[in-house]
Design a protein around this motif. Structure first.
Motif, PDB file in Angstrom:
ATOM      1  N   MET A   1       0.844  -1.171   0.000  1.00  0.00           N
ATOM      2  CA  MET A   1       0.000   0.000   0.000  1.00  0.00           C
ATOM      3  C   MET A   1       0.892   1.237   0.000  1.00  0.00           C
ATOM      4  O   MET A   1       1.930   1.250   0.652  1.00  0.00           O
ATOM      5  N   ILE A   2       0.432   2.240  -0.716  1.00  0.00           N
ATOM      6  CA  ILE A   2       1.131   3.523  -0.728  1.00  0.00           C
ATOM      7  C   ILE A   2       0.085   4.624  -0.622  1.00  0.00           C
ATOM      8  O   ILE A   2      -0.898   4.622  -1.351  1.00  0.00           O
ATOM      9  N   TRP A   3       0.328   5.538   0.287  1.00  0.00           N
ATOM     10  CA  TRP A   3      -0.531   6.711   0.425  1.00  0.00           C
ATOM     11  C   TRP A   3       0.276   7.939   0.018  1.00  0.00           C
ATOM     12  O   TRP A   3       1.388   8.145   0.501  1.00  0.00           O
ATOM     13  N   PHE A   4      -0.303   8.749  -0.857  1.00  0.00           N
ATOM     14  CA  PHE A   4       0.354   9.967  -1.329  1.00  0.00           C
ATOM     15  C   PHE A   4      -0.335  11.188  -0.734  1.00  0.00           C
ATOM     16  O   PHE A   4      -1.573  11.237  -0.679  1.00  0.00           O
ATOM     17  N   TYR A   5       0.447  12.160  -0.308  1.00  0.00           N
ATOM     18  CA  TYR A   5      -0.067  13.410   0.257  1.00  0.00           C
ATOM     19  C   TYR A   5       0.597  14.586  -0.454  1.00  0.00           C
ATOM     20  O   TYR A   5       1.818  14.566  -0.664  1.00  0.00           O
ATOM     21  N   GLU A   6      -0.179  15.595  -0.792  1.00  0.00           N
ATOM     22  CA  GLU A   6       0.390  16.782  -1.436  1.00  0.00           C
ATOM     23  C   GLU A   6       1.274  17.562  -0.480  1.00  0.00           C
ATOM     24  O   GLU A   6       2.236  18.194  -0.894  1.00  0.00           O
ATOM     25  N   GLU A   7       0.947  17.530   0.820  1.00  0.00           N
ATOM     26  CA  GLU A   7       1.737  18.276   1.790  1.00  0.00           C
ATOM     27  C   GLU A   7       2.909  17.433   2.289  1.00  0.00           C
ATOM     28  O   GLU A   7       2.883  16.206   2.218  1.00  0.00           O
ATOM     29  N   THR A   8       3.907  18.099   2.789  1.00  0.00           N
ATOM     30  CA  THR A   8       5.053  17.407   3.369  1.00  0.00           C
ATOM     31  C   THR A   8       4.743  17.151   4.839  1.00  0.00           C
ATOM     32  O   THR A   8       4.577  18.085   5.618  1.00  0.00           O
ATOM     33  N   LEU A   9       4.619  15.890   5.180  1.00  0.00           N
ATOM     34  CA  LEU A   9       4.341  15.510   6.558  1.00  0.00           C
ATOM     35  C   LEU A   9       5.646  15.456   7.344  1.00  0.00           C
ATOM     36  O   LEU A   9       6.727  15.246   6.783  1.00  0.00           O
ATOM     37  N   SER A  10       5.562  15.597   8.627  1.00  0.00           N
ATOM     38  CA  SER A  10       6.737  15.570   9.493  1.00  0.00           C
ATOM     39  C   SER A  10       7.226  14.141   9.694  1.00  0.00           C
ATOM     40  O   SER A  10       6.473  13.288  10.193  1.00  0.00           O
ATOM     41  N   LYS A  11       8.471  13.904   9.341  1.00  0.00           N
ATOM     42  CA  LYS A  11       9.055  12.573   9.533  1.00  0.00           C
ATOM     43  C   LYS A  11       9.031  12.188  11.014  1.00  0.00           C
ATOM     44  O   LYS A  11       8.661  11.066  11.367  1.00  0.00           O
ATOM     45  N   ASP A  12       9.406  13.111  11.888  1.00  0.00           N
ATOM     46  CA  ASP A  12       9.428  12.812  13.317  1.00  0.00           C
ATOM     47  C   ASP A  12       8.034  12.477  13.849  1.00  0.00           C
ATOM     48  O   ASP A  12       7.873  11.556  14.642  1.00  0.00           O
ATOM     49  N   LYS A  13       7.013  13.214  13.404  1.00  0.00           N
ATOM     50  CA  LYS A  13       5.649  12.938  13.866  1.00  0.00           C
ATOM     51  C   LYS A  13       5.136  11.611  13.325  1.00  0.00           C
ATOM     52  O   LYS A  13       4.409  10.892  14.013  1.00  0.00           O
ATOM     53  N   GLU A 119      11.457  17.242  -2.285  1.00  0.00           N
ATOM     54  CA  GLU A 119      12.037  18.534  -1.941  1.00  0.00           C
ATOM     55  C   GLU A 119      11.066  19.666  -2.278  1.00  0.00           C
ATOM     56  O   GLU A 119      10.979  20.658  -1.562  1.00  0.00           O
ATOM     57  N   SER A 120      10.286  19.491  -3.340  1.00  0.00           N
ATOM     58  CA  SER A 120       9.327  20.512  -3.749  1.00  0.00           C
ATOM     59  C   SER A 120       7.996  20.399  -2.998  1.00  0.00           C
ATOM     60  O   SER A 120       7.076  21.156  -3.258  1.00  0.00           O
ATOM     61  N   GLY A 121       7.880  19.458  -2.084  1.00  0.00           N
ATOM     62  CA  GLY A 121       6.674  19.260  -1.293  1.00  0.00           C
ATOM     63  C   GLY A 121       5.967  17.971  -1.646  1.00  0.00           C
ATOM     64  O   GLY A 121       5.887  17.596  -2.804  1.00  0.00           O
ATOM     65  N   GLY A 122       5.480  17.295  -0.649  1.00  0.00           N
ATOM     66  CA  GLY A 122       4.750  16.047  -0.855  1.00  0.00           C
ATOM     67  C   GLY A 122       5.364  14.907  -0.066  1.00  0.00           C
ATOM     68  O   GLY A 122       6.549  14.924   0.259  1.00  0.00           O
ATOM     69  N   THR A 123       4.514  13.943   0.243  1.00  0.00           N
ATOM     70  CA  THR A 123       4.920  12.784   1.037  1.00  0.00           C
ATOM     71  C   THR A 123       4.214  11.550   0.498  1.00  0.00           C
ATOM     72  O   THR A 123       3.063  11.623   0.072  1.00  0.00           O
TER      73      THR A 123
END
Length: 140
Positions: A1-13, A119-123
């Motif tokens: 499974m892969i979930w794509f997000y337009e925003e950059t989520l926090s790796k630590d969170k 780098e340009s945003g997204g997770t």
């Protein structure tokens, strides 16, 4: 499974959330019992952990230079789309070779996660889970 997000989520969170989740599902930190049959019927609750890797597109040369938009281009809601079977591999943990297919390998993790960032945003969050662990018809 892969979930794509337009925003950059926090790796630590994300990692903190995973740790919290695993408190409720400790079986995911185990491994198949070495004496398990095929299909496996036992998990050792040995706290062997969940491997988490990460990749930074357009920053790490080995990660590649695709954009998030290019990564999700095949995901169309307007028409049926097809893609190469290996297309998702760059977003999944590098353990696919020992986890897919699920052979009951006692050395393989039961779940592995890869966090992907642009780098340009997204997770993108890629998850591999052993079939016999989270399948609706799993024996556990």
């Amino acid at each position: 499974m892969i979930w794509f997000y337009e925003e950059t989520l926090s790796k630590d969170k994300l990692i903190t959330s995973l740790r919290t989740l695993l408190l409720s599902f400790p079986v995911l930190c185990g491994r198949y019992s070495p004496s398990a049959t095929s299909p496996p019927t036992a998990v050792e609750l040995n706290n062997a952990g969940v491997p988490v890797s990460h990749k930074e597109f357009n920053k790490e040369p080995e990660a590649g230079n695709m954009t998030l938009k290019e990564a999700v281009a095949h995901l169309s809601t307007e028409q049926t789309s097809t893609f190469e079977r290996s297309a998702p591999d760059s977003f999944l943990p590098p353990l696919k070779g020992i986890m897919d297919p699920d052979t009951g390998n006692a050395e393989a993790p039961l779940i592995a996660i890869q966090l992907n960032f642009w780098e340009s945003g997204g997770t993108a969050i890629g998850i591999l889970v052993q079939h016999y662990i989270l399948d609706a018809e799993a024996p556990f």
